[in-house]
Write an enzyme that holds these catalytic residues in place. Sequence first.
Site, PDB file in Angstrom:
ATOM      1  N   CYS A 217       0.866  -1.183   0.000  1.00 30.02           N
ATOM      2  CA  CYS A 217       0.000   0.000   0.000  1.00 30.02           C
ATOM      3  C   CYS A 217       0.898   1.227   0.000  1.00 30.02           C
ATOM      4  O   CYS A 217       2.065   1.151  -0.397  1.00 30.02           O
ATOM      5  CB  CYS A 217      -0.981  -0.024   1.170  1.00 30.02           C
TER       6      CYS A 217
ATOM      7  N   ASN B 238       2.309   1.437   4.415  1.00 31.01           N
ATOM      8  CA  ASN B 238       2.647   0.184   5.110  1.00 31.01           C
ATOM      9  C   ASN B 238       2.384   0.261   6.623  1.00 31.01           C
ATOM     10  O   ASN B 238       3.065  -0.379   7.411  1.00 31.01           O
ATOM     11  CB  ASN B 238       4.101  -0.252   4.839  1.00 31.01           C
TER      12      ASN B 238
ATOM     13  N   CYS C  47      -1.299   0.779   7.514  1.00 23.87           N
ATOM     14  CA  CYS C  47      -2.736   0.505   7.662  1.00 23.87           C
ATOM     15  C   CYS C  47      -3.170  -0.718   6.856  1.00 23.87           C
ATOM     16  O   CYS C  47      -3.397  -1.793   7.404  1.00 23.87           O
ATOM     17  CB  CYS C  47      -3.575   1.717   7.240  1.00 23.87           C
ATOM     18  N   ARG C  48      -3.283  -0.559   5.542  1.00 29.69           N
ATOM     19  CA  ARG C  48      -3.908  -1.616   4.736  1.00 29.69           C
ATOM     20  C   ARG C  48      -3.013  -2.831   4.505  1.00 29.69           C
ATOM     21  O   ARG C  48      -3.459  -3.973   4.671  1.00 29.69           O
ATOM     22  CB  ARG C  48      -4.355  -1.043   3.380  1.00 29.69           C
ATOM     23  N   SER C  49      -1.766  -2.609   4.084  1.00 31.22           N
ATOM     24  CA  SER C  49      -0.955  -3.793   3.731  1.00 31.22           C
ATOM     25  C   SER C  49      -0.558  -4.635   4.946  1.00 31.22           C
ATOM     26  O   SER C  49      -0.516  -5.871   4.824  1.00 31.22           O
ATOM     27  CB  SER C  49       0.253  -3.427   2.861  1.00 31.22           C
TER      28      SER C  49
ATOM     29  N   ASP D 194      -8.272   3.649   1.454  1.00 27.58           N
ATOM     30  CA  ASP D 194      -7.299   4.032   2.485  1.00 27.58           C
ATOM     31  C   ASP D 194      -8.048   4.569   3.713  1.00 27.58           C
ATOM     32  O   ASP D 194      -8.730   5.586   3.627  1.00 27.58           O
ATOM     33  CB  ASP D 194      -6.379   5.116   1.917  1.00 27.58           C
TER      34      ASP D 194
END
Length: 157
Positions: free
Chosen positions: A10, A13, A15-17, A125
């Site tokens: 993402c 690195n 939050c999402r990934s 995001d």
Amino acid sequence: MSKPSVLFVCLGNICRSPLAEAAFREQAALARLAAEADSAGTGDWHIGSPPDRRAQAVALRHGIDISTYRGRQVQAEDFHRFEHIFALDGENLRDLRRIRPADGTAHLALLMDLVPGREGTNVTDPYFGDAEGFDVTWSDVTIAAANLVEKLLERQD
Ligand code: 4NP
């Protein structure tokens, strides 16, 4: 067949990934699939940082401790080290295509391409939003991770 290796990417690195990595690790463990997994960001702001507190909290609510994860930036060697690299959104995918070395071997795709009916869409995001956004992220990455594990298992048959 060698062990599958998967990198989730993402922007930050944090939050999402990391959540995609955690969901994939969990789904792989449940299915007894041996796999390598990691996550990285296209940006460099959060190198060495733990995941966002809200990301840690949603993972913990699902029984997973990601407090030891640390942010890192995607590198040229990742395109050789990993068999699959999944981008969390379209901008991440464009950035990955731009920095990919000409001889990179990794297959690049959008994470939500793994979810029938949601191909081509982004994992939104949640960074600038509220805590509920992280529940949406968790739900998205979990569906994608479960489908990915299923696909990788089929390949091993
Ligand atoms: P992520 O979220 O890409 O899901 O880790 C973000 C985290 C930090 C920033 C942007 C997105 N940032 O601009 O610092």
